[in-house]
Design a protein around this motif. Structure first.
Motif, PDB file in Angstrom:
ATOM      1  N   ASN A  65      34.163  27.752  11.007  1.00  0.00           N
ATOM      2  CA  ASN A  65      33.687  28.302   9.729  1.00  0.00           C
ATOM      3  C   ASN A  65      32.448  29.171   9.964  1.00  0.00           C
ATOM      4  O   ASN A  65      32.313  30.254   9.392  1.00  0.00           O
ATOM      5  CB  ASN A  65      33.381  27.142   8.763  1.00  0.00           C
ATOM      6  N   ILE A  66      31.553  28.705  10.836  1.00  0.00           N
ATOM      7  CA  ILE A  66      30.317  29.456  11.105  1.00  0.00           C
ATOM      8  C   ILE A  66      30.628  30.760  11.862  1.00  0.00           C
ATOM      9  O   ILE A  66      30.113  31.828  11.518  1.00  0.00           O
ATOM     10  CB  ILE A  66      29.320  28.572  11.885  1.00  0.00           C
ATOM     11  N   LEU A  67      31.485  30.655  12.871  1.00  0.00           N
ATOM     12  CA  LEU A  67      31.775  31.847  13.683  1.00  0.00           C
ATOM     13  C   LEU A  67      32.522  32.921  12.883  1.00  0.00           C
ATOM     14  O   LEU A  67      32.242  34.113  13.032  1.00  0.00           O
ATOM     15  CB  LEU A  67      32.574  31.476  14.934  1.00  0.00           C
ATOM     16  N   VAL A  68      33.448  32.503  12.026  1.00  0.00           N
ATOM     17  CA  VAL A  68      34.203  33.505  11.259  1.00  0.00           C
ATOM     18  C   VAL A  68      33.270  34.198  10.257  1.00  0.00           C
ATOM     19  O   VAL A  68      33.391  35.400   9.994  1.00  0.00           O
ATOM     20  CB  VAL A  68      35.465  32.890  10.600  1.00  0.00           C
ATOM     21  N   ARG A  69      32.301  33.448   9.746  1.00  0.00           N
ATOM     22  CA  ARG A  69      31.295  34.052   8.868  1.00  0.00           C
ATOM     23  C   ARG A  69      30.399  34.995   9.672  1.00  0.00           C
ATOM     24  O   ARG A  69      30.095  36.099   9.219  1.00  0.00           O
ATOM     25  CB  ARG A  69      30.426  32.966   8.236  1.00  0.00           C
ATOM     26  N   ALA A  70      29.997  34.552  10.850  1.00  0.00           N
ATOM     27  CA  ALA A  70      29.119  35.380  11.681  1.00  0.00           C
ATOM     28  C   ALA A  70      29.795  36.702  12.051  1.00  0.00           C
ATOM     29  O   ALA A  70      29.127  37.722  12.204  1.00  0.00           O
ATOM     30  CB  ALA A  70      28.719  34.612  12.949  1.00  0.00           C
ATOM     31  N   ARG A  71      31.119  36.676  12.181  1.00  0.00           N
ATOM     32  CA  ARG A  71      31.851  37.906  12.509  1.00  0.00           C
ATOM     33  C   ARG A  71      32.050  38.770  11.272  1.00  0.00           C
ATOM     34  O   ARG A  71      32.627  39.852  11.360  1.00  0.00           O
ATOM     35  CB  ARG A  71      33.238  37.583  13.083  1.00  0.00           C
ATOM     36  N   GLY A  72      31.659  38.256  10.105  1.00  0.00           N
ATOM     37  CA  GLY A  72      31.811  39.033   8.872  1.00  0.00           C
ATOM     38  C   GLY A  72      33.262  39.207   8.474  1.00  0.00           C
ATOM     39  O   GLY A  72      33.638  40.193   7.840  1.00  0.00           O
ATOM     40  N   TYR A  73      34.078  38.233   8.817  1.00  0.00           N
ATOM     41  CA  TYR A  73      35.512  38.330   8.535  1.00  0.00           C
ATOM     42  C   TYR A  73      35.842  37.561   7.264  1.00  0.00           C
ATOM     43  O   TYR A  73      35.566  36.365   7.161  1.00  0.00           O
ATOM     44  CB  TYR A  73      36.288  37.761   9.726  1.00  0.00           C
ATOM     45  N   GLY A  74      36.436  38.229   6.275  1.00  0.00           N
ATOM     46  CA  GLY A  74      36.776  37.570   5.013  1.00  0.00           C
ATOM     47  C   GLY A  74      35.553  37.252   4.187  1.00  0.00           C
ATOM     48  O   GLY A  74      34.441  37.705   4.504  1.00  0.00           O
ATOM     49  N   HIS A  75      35.750  36.443   3.137  1.00  0.00           N
ATOM     50  CA  HIS A  75      34.627  36.100   2.278  1.00  0.00           C
ATOM     51  C   HIS A  75      34.708  34.616   1.903  1.00  0.00           C
ATOM     52  O   HIS A  75      35.609  34.184   1.191  1.00  0.00           O
ATOM     53  CB  HIS A  75      34.644  36.976   1.019  1.00  0.00           C
ATOM     54  N   GLY A  76      33.724  33.850   2.396  1.00  0.00           N
ATOM     55  CA  GLY A  76      33.742  32.403   2.162  1.00  0.00           C
ATOM     56  C   GLY A  76      33.015  31.987   0.894  1.00  0.00           C
ATOM     57  O   GLY A  76      32.740  30.809   0.707  1.00  0.00           O
ATOM     58  N   GLY A  77      32.656  32.962   0.046  1.00  0.00           N
ATOM     59  CA  GLY A  77      32.009  32.609  -1.214  1.00  0.00           C
ATOM     60  C   GLY A  77      30.527  32.904  -1.252  1.00  0.00           C
ATOM     61  O   GLY A  77      29.898  32.867  -2.300  1.00  0.00           O
ATOM     62  N   ASP A  78      29.933  33.164  -0.101  1.00  0.00           N
ATOM     63  CA  ASP A  78      28.539  33.622  -0.033  1.00  0.00           C
ATOM     64  C   ASP A  78      28.360  34.372   1.289  1.00  0.00           C
ATOM     65  O   ASP A  78      29.182  34.219   2.194  1.00  0.00           O
ATOM     66  CB  ASP A  78      27.553  32.438  -0.151  1.00  0.00           C
ATOM     67  N   PRO A  79      27.301  35.182   1.411  1.00  0.00           N
ATOM     68  CA  PRO A  79      27.186  35.999   2.628  1.00  0.00           C
ATOM     69  C   PRO A  79      26.425  35.318   3.772  1.00  0.00           C
ATOM     70  O   PRO A  79      26.071  35.966   4.746  1.00  0.00           O
ATOM     71  CB  PRO A  79      26.403  37.223   2.121  1.00  0.00           C
ATOM     72  N   PHE A  80      26.146  34.021   3.659  1.00  0.00           N
ATOM     73  CA  PHE A  80      25.261  33.371   4.630  1.00  0.00           C
ATOM     74  C   PHE A  80      26.017  32.743   5.799  1.00  0.00           C
ATOM     75  O   PHE A  80      27.148  32.314   5.664  1.00  0.00           O
ATOM     76  CB  PHE A  80      24.410  32.308   3.937  1.00  0.00           C
ATOM     77  N   VAL A  81      25.320  32.690   6.939  1.00  0.00           N
ATOM     78  CA  VAL A  81      25.876  32.043   8.121  1.00  0.00           C
ATOM     79  C   VAL A  81      25.091  30.753   8.352  1.00  0.00           C
ATOM     80  O   VAL A  81      23.908  30.807   8.711  1.00  0.00           O
ATOM     81  CB  VAL A  81      25.769  32.959   9.365  1.00  0.00           C
ATOM     82  N   PRO A  82      25.713  29.592   8.123  1.00  0.00           N
ATOM     83  CA  PRO A  82      24.964  28.331   8.278  1.00  0.00           C
ATOM     84  C   PRO A  82      24.602  28.065   9.747  1.00  0.00           C
ATOM     85  O   PRO A  82      25.201  28.650  10.656  1.00  0.00           O
ATOM     86  CB  PRO A  82      25.948  27.262   7.791  1.00  0.00           C
ATOM     87  N   LYS A  83      23.638  27.186   9.936  1.00  0.00           N
ATOM     88  CA  LYS A  83      23.261  26.789  11.302  1.00  0.00           C
ATOM     89  C   LYS A  83      24.289  25.814  11.856  1.00  0.00           C
ATOM     90  O   LYS A  83      24.886  25.046  11.106  1.00  0.00           O
ATOM     91  CB  LYS A  83      21.900  26.086  11.266  1.00  0.00           C
ATOM     92  N   ILE A  84      24.438  25.861  13.175  1.00  0.00           N
ATOM     93  CA  ILE A  84      25.365  24.901  13.790  1.00  0.00           C
ATOM     94  C   ILE A  84      24.690  23.530  13.807  1.00  0.00           C
ATOM     95  O   ILE A  84      23.541  23.406  14.230  1.00  0.00           O
ATOM     96  CB  ILE A  84      25.737  25.325  15.228  1.00  0.00           C
ATOM     97  N   ASN A  85      25.390  22.527  13.338  1.00  0.00           N
ATOM     98  CA  ASN A  85      24.873  21.170  13.312  1.00  0.00           C
ATOM     99  C   ASN A  85      24.672  20.656  14.751  1.00  0.00           C
ATOM    100  O   ASN A  85      25.573  20.786  15.586  1.00  0.00           O
ATOM    101  CB  ASN A  85      25.890  20.304  12.554  1.00  0.00           C
ATOM    102  N   ASP A  86      23.484  20.093  15.029  1.00  0.00           N
ATOM    103  CA  ASP A  86      23.142  19.643  16.392  1.00  0.00           C
ATOM    104  C   ASP A  86      24.142  18.639  16.949  1.00  0.00           C
ATOM    105  O   ASP A  86      24.592  18.754  18.085  1.00  0.00           O
ATOM    106  CB  ASP A  86      21.753  18.978  16.393  1.00  0.00           C
ATOM    107  N   GLN A  87      24.451  17.652  16.105  1.00  0.00           N
ATOM    108  CA  GLN A  87      25.347  16.588  16.553  1.00  0.00           C
ATOM    109  C   GLN A  87      26.741  17.132  16.887  1.00  0.00           C
ATOM    110  O   GLN A  87      27.336  16.745  17.886  1.00  0.00           O
ATOM    111  CB  GLN A  87      25.479  15.566  15.432  1.00  0.00           C
ATOM    112  N   ALA A  88      27.216  18.044  16.053  1.00  0.00           N
ATOM    113  CA  ALA A  88      28.538  18.638  16.285  1.00  0.00           C
ATOM    114  C   ALA A  88      28.512  19.453  17.579  1.00  0.00           C
ATOM    115  O   ALA A  88      29.441  19.406  18.391  1.00  0.00           O
ATOM    116  CB  ALA A  88      28.935  19.520  15.107  1.00  0.00           C
TER     117      ALA A  88
END
Ligand SMILES: [Fe+2]
Ligand SMILES: [Fe+2]
Length: 279
Positions: A223-246
């Motif tokens: 979800n983060i990478l596809v947003r970072a690539r600017g591909y499609g629209h997930g409902g807002d223009p922001f790229v969330p931070k990657i969760n440390d644990q994940a």
């Protein structure tokens, strides 16, 4: 604007009434039965020609990466397994109800699916198709909200734009619930396995996944990478931070990430979302 009591009533309705068409319900029940064969499931899908065509398109889309063209539904069921087929039938029917203005969400979902598949294959994960399907369905809660509460969509967009907050926060503010709650209700109704359910419910809080933390972490990153690539629209223009644990759980290096990003550019280029959408 919709009144608070009307909103509450509609949210209760989303909780209680399955939005899925009868055939989807039937297939979901069928795949639970131990005596069902791939051929039986293929036959039921084939009864609905439009649905059958859509499912075949998804099976043959580049994010599953099968080398040859698969023309039979039962063959697809054998290759992908019942759970993935269940997910595909659901997405083929539910996304279809989206209006044209929401095409960006479809692109976001197809993109996340492609990326989730890339991450899974890069890590040598045994069932990349399942992860790709979880990627396709990860924002299904948003799709359901858009279908059931179209009058609220503009309000959500306005909050995102005015306050510069993620969609998730705007949902909490307006609805008191998020698309993740909706996903949770739907997964319970559809009886989806943890490998699909947890990525759908916890992709914004992957540390909460109990049974499928690895799959959830992969979809979280997708979800983060596809947003970072600017591909499609997930409902807002922001790229969330990657969760440390994940991130720890995935055990990826920066070199791995570079390789994944390079691969996903190729994959995203190949995915023709329009072709997948319009059958
Ligand atoms: Fe989401
Ligand atoms: Fe998303």
């Amino acid at each position: 604007m919709i009144s608070a009591s009307e909103l509450q009533r509609k949210i209760e309705a989303i909780k209680n009434i399955p939005t899925v068409p009868g055939i989807v319900q039937k297939i979901a029940e069928m795949v639970e039965s131990p005596s069902m064969s791939a051929a039986d499931v293929g036959k039921v899908i084939a009864q609905d020609q439009v649905l059958a065509a859509k499912v075949l398109r998804l099976i043959n889309s580049s994010f599953y990466g099968f080398p040859g063209r698969i023309s039979s539904l039962s063959h697809g069921v054998v290759l992908l397994g019942f759970n993935v087929i269940k997910g595909l039938v659901l997405s083929a029917s539910v996304f279809d109800m989206l209006s044209d203005e929401m095409a960006g969400l479809w692109e976001h979902s197809v993109g996340a699916s492609a990326v989730a598949g890339v991450i899974a294959r890069h890590r040598g994960y045994a069932e990349p198709e399942e992860v790709a399907t979880a990627g396709l369905l990860h924002d299904i809660g948003k799709v359901i909200l858009a279908i059931e509460l179209p009058e609220v969509m503009q309000q959500l967009d306005a909050i995102v734009a005015a306050k510069r907050v993620p969609r998730l926060l705007a949902e909490t503010e307006v609805l008191g619930i998020t698309h993740c709650h909706v996903a949770h209700w739907l997964c319970a109704k559809w009886n989806l396995p943890a490998a699909l359910r947890e990525p759908l419910v916890f992709h914004h809080a992957p540390q909460q996944a109990k049974f499928a933390p690895e799959q959830t972490a992969m979809v979280h990153l997708a979800n983060i990478l596809v947003r970072a690539r600017g591909y499609g629209h997930g409902g807002d223009p922001f790229v969330p931070k990657i969760n440390d644990q994940a991130w720890q759980l995935l055990g990826l290096s920066m070199d791995d990430l570079d390789a994944i990003v390079a691969r996903l550019d190729v994959e995203l280029e190949r995915v023709n979302t329009h072709d997948l959408f319009s059958v």
